[in-house]
Design an enzyme around this catalytic site. Structure first.
Site, PDB file in Angstrom:
ATOM      1  N   SER A  88      -1.209  -4.136  -1.389  1.00 22.38           N
ATOM      2  CA  SER A  88      -0.493  -2.113  -0.584  1.00 22.38           C
ATOM      3  C   SER A  88      -0.968  -1.216  -0.276  1.00 22.38           C
ATOM      4  O   SER A  88      -0.431  -0.263  -0.217  1.00 22.38           O
ATOM      5  CB  SER A  88       1.248  -2.835  -0.638  1.00 22.38           C
ATOM      6  OG  SER A  88       1.851  -3.523   0.095  1.00 22.38           O
ATOM      7  N   ALA A 153      -0.503 -15.842   2.968  1.00 24.93           N
ATOM      8  CA  ALA A 153      -1.049 -17.025   2.561  1.00 24.93           C
ATOM      9  C   ALA A 153      -2.035 -17.345   4.104  1.00 24.93           C
ATOM     10  O   ALA A 153      -2.848 -17.831   3.851  1.00 24.93           O
ATOM     11  CB  ALA A 153      -1.057 -18.216   2.130  1.00 24.93           C
ATOM     12  N   TYR A 178      10.851  -2.704   5.209  1.00 26.89           N
ATOM     13  CA  TYR A 178       9.619  -2.454   4.353  1.00 26.89           C
ATOM     14  C   TYR A 178       8.898  -3.734   5.175  1.00 26.89           C
ATOM     15  O   TYR A 178       9.135  -4.743   5.449  1.00 26.89           O
ATOM     16  CB  TYR A 178       8.912  -3.222   3.197  1.00 26.89           C
ATOM     17  CG  TYR A 178       7.857  -2.675   2.620  1.00 26.89           C
ATOM     18  CD1 TYR A 178       7.476  -1.197   1.688  1.00 26.89           C
ATOM     19  CD2 TYR A 178       7.221  -3.720   2.396  1.00 26.89           C
ATOM     20  CE1 TYR A 178       6.095  -1.381   1.733  1.00 26.89           C
ATOM     21  CE2 TYR A 178       5.837  -3.030   2.376  1.00 26.89           C
ATOM     22  CZ  TYR A 178       4.655  -2.240   1.637  1.00 26.89           C
ATOM     23  OH  TYR A 178       4.147  -2.351   0.764  1.00 26.89           O
ATOM     24  N   SER A 179       7.656  -3.517   6.276  1.00 31.59           N
ATOM     25  CA  SER A 179       7.408  -4.200   7.069  1.00 31.59           C
ATOM     26  C   SER A 179       5.892  -3.603   7.118  1.00 31.59           C
ATOM     27  O   SER A 179       5.458  -2.701   6.929  1.00 31.59           O
ATOM     28  CB  SER A 179       7.623  -3.795   8.727  1.00 31.59           C
ATOM     29  OG  SER A 179       7.504  -4.667   9.443  1.00 31.59           O
ATOM     30  N   ASN A 180       4.862  -4.617   6.398  1.00 34.50           N
ATOM     31  CA  ASN A 180       3.192  -4.841   6.721  1.00 34.50           C
ATOM     32  C   ASN A 180       2.691  -4.960   8.251  1.00 34.50           C
ATOM     33  O   ASN A 180       1.938  -3.837   8.321  1.00 34.50           O
ATOM     34  CB  ASN A 180       2.582  -5.721   5.973  1.00 34.50           C
ATOM     35  CG  ASN A 180       2.872  -6.332   4.238  1.00 34.50           C
ATOM     36  OD1 ASN A 180       2.185  -5.694   4.219  1.00 34.50           O
ATOM     37  ND2 ASN A 180       3.577  -6.957   4.242  1.00 34.50           N
ATOM     38  N   GLY A 311       0.885  -2.946  -5.454  1.00 30.01           N
ATOM     39  CA  GLY A 311       0.166  -3.672  -4.544  1.00 30.01           C
ATOM     40  C   GLY A 311       0.357  -4.820  -5.287  1.00 30.01           C
ATOM     41  O   GLY A 311      -0.214  -5.770  -6.070  1.00 30.01           O
TER      42      GLY A 311
END
Length: 358
Positions: A88, A153, A178-180, A311
């Site tokens: 990250s 994954a 938090y959101s990717n 990260g």
């Protein structure tokens, strides 16, 4: 790739301790280091605990306070110049590109997602007309984190990641979560605005000007560039070969210790953004102090606040932190997903950044 939080339980491997320092040219604008610049005993001991107490196979750090870079390693399997997956920390690069585009008046942080990607964010109560670019940057969009389903994954395209997210209702908009997914969308916005991929723009705007020769966006390349060590999952399996599409714009980056130090020193030192936009990046009010725009602050016990990012991606955990002026910076990494003891990371940061009593 994962959110800024304490690492989970991981493999413990007994190792022997080896600590050393070597000379290297300093960060941009700094004089070359002395022949040997050692880490302090406190930092050396804090790093060693990542292995002896934290269960990492090996750990390494590179720090610079203006007197020259200081390197240390403990355990076996990590080299100073190794390439590794930075997870990250990619978000700091993506956010910098977005803010540069804002400074060029090619977009506004108050633009909605709909303004740039019309009709794309709809479903299960999600509405791109009500989500701003600032909300994506600061994790206040309410969008479901697609990696909560894929567990980091499963390789996915940006559209596949978005479809996973849009199958879930949003959390409360305006609240930090938090959101990717938000950074996958920002990668798509960069391409829509510039006509180039986020990787191309980051290379042109950041990687090439700063001479980050060990940093890349690998796309779908599974192997790491040489040199590199091995990377281990929590169960001890070797995950050195990994499809970066498990993360995309939210966590694809490959880098080195020296390159990450150079990047954060340049960013916080004002070398990548005009002062107004750097102040915007450091603003945390909307996230209630938890997160800025691609960076987050940590206040240490001595009162010093450091800025940076972590990260986490399968087989790698890395943390970069710097003072707000970028004059003092540290990056450490372990060659697994994290460490078992949540107190070890803050202790290492405090050992480096807090004033020492003579």
């Amino acid at each position: 790739m994962r959110r800024p939080r304490t690492p989970r339980t991981l493999l413990a491997i007994p190792v022997s301790l080896a600590l050393f320092a070597v000379a290297q040219t300093g960060l941009p604008g700094r004089a070359p280091a002395a022949a040997r610049t050692p880490v302090t005993p406190a930092v050396r001991a804090a790093l060693a605990r990542l292995v002896t107490r934290g269960g990492a196979p090996a750990a390494a750090l590179l720090a610079d306070d203006g007197s020259g870079p200081r390197f240390a390693v403990t355990g076996n399997g990590i080299g100073r110049s190794d390439h590794f997956r930075a997870g990250s920390i990619t978000k700091s690069f993506i956010a910098t590109v977005v803010l540069q585009l804002a400074a060029e008046h090619r977009l506004s942080l108050s633009d909605s997602v709909e303004d740039h990607l019309p009709g794309l964010v709809r479903g299960a109560g999600n509405d791109g007309r009500r989500i701003t670019l600032r909300a994506l940057l600061q994790h206040t969009s309410g969008l479901y984190d697609f990696t909560s389903t894929t567990r980091g994954a499963v390789p996915v395209t940006p559209l596949q990641a978005l479809r996973i997210a849009l199958a879930h209702p949003p959390s409360t908009r305006g609240r930090y979560a938090y959101s990717n997914t938000g950074y996958v969308l920002l990668g798509m916005v960069i391409e829509q605005v510039t006509g180039h991929s986020y990787a191309t723009e980051a290379e042109r705007r950041i990687i090439t000007p700063l001479r980050l020769t060990g940093t890349s966006f690998p796309g779908d390349r599974v192997s790491l560039p040489e040199p590199h060590g091995r990377a281990y999952a929590a169960d001890g399996s070797d995950v050195t070969g990994l499809d970066p599409r498990v993360a995309g714009a939210a966590g694809e980056l490959v880098s080195t210790l020296a390159d990450l130090n150079r990047f954060y020193a340049a960013l916080l030192g004002g070398g990548l953004l005009p002062s107004h936009w750097l102040r915007e990046m450091l603003g945390t009010r909307a996230a209630h102090g938890s997160y800025g725009l691609g960076l987050y602050p940590v206040k240490l016990p001595c009162g010093t606040t450091v800025w940076g990012h972590n990260g986490r991606i399968s087989g790698s955990y890395v943390r970069s932190a710097a003072t707000v002026d970028g004059r003092r910076v540290l990056t450490f990494r372990v060659n697994t997903d994290g460490v078992t003891d949540p107190t070890l990371e803050p202790a290492l940061l405090a050992a480096e950044f807090c004033p020492r009593t003579p």
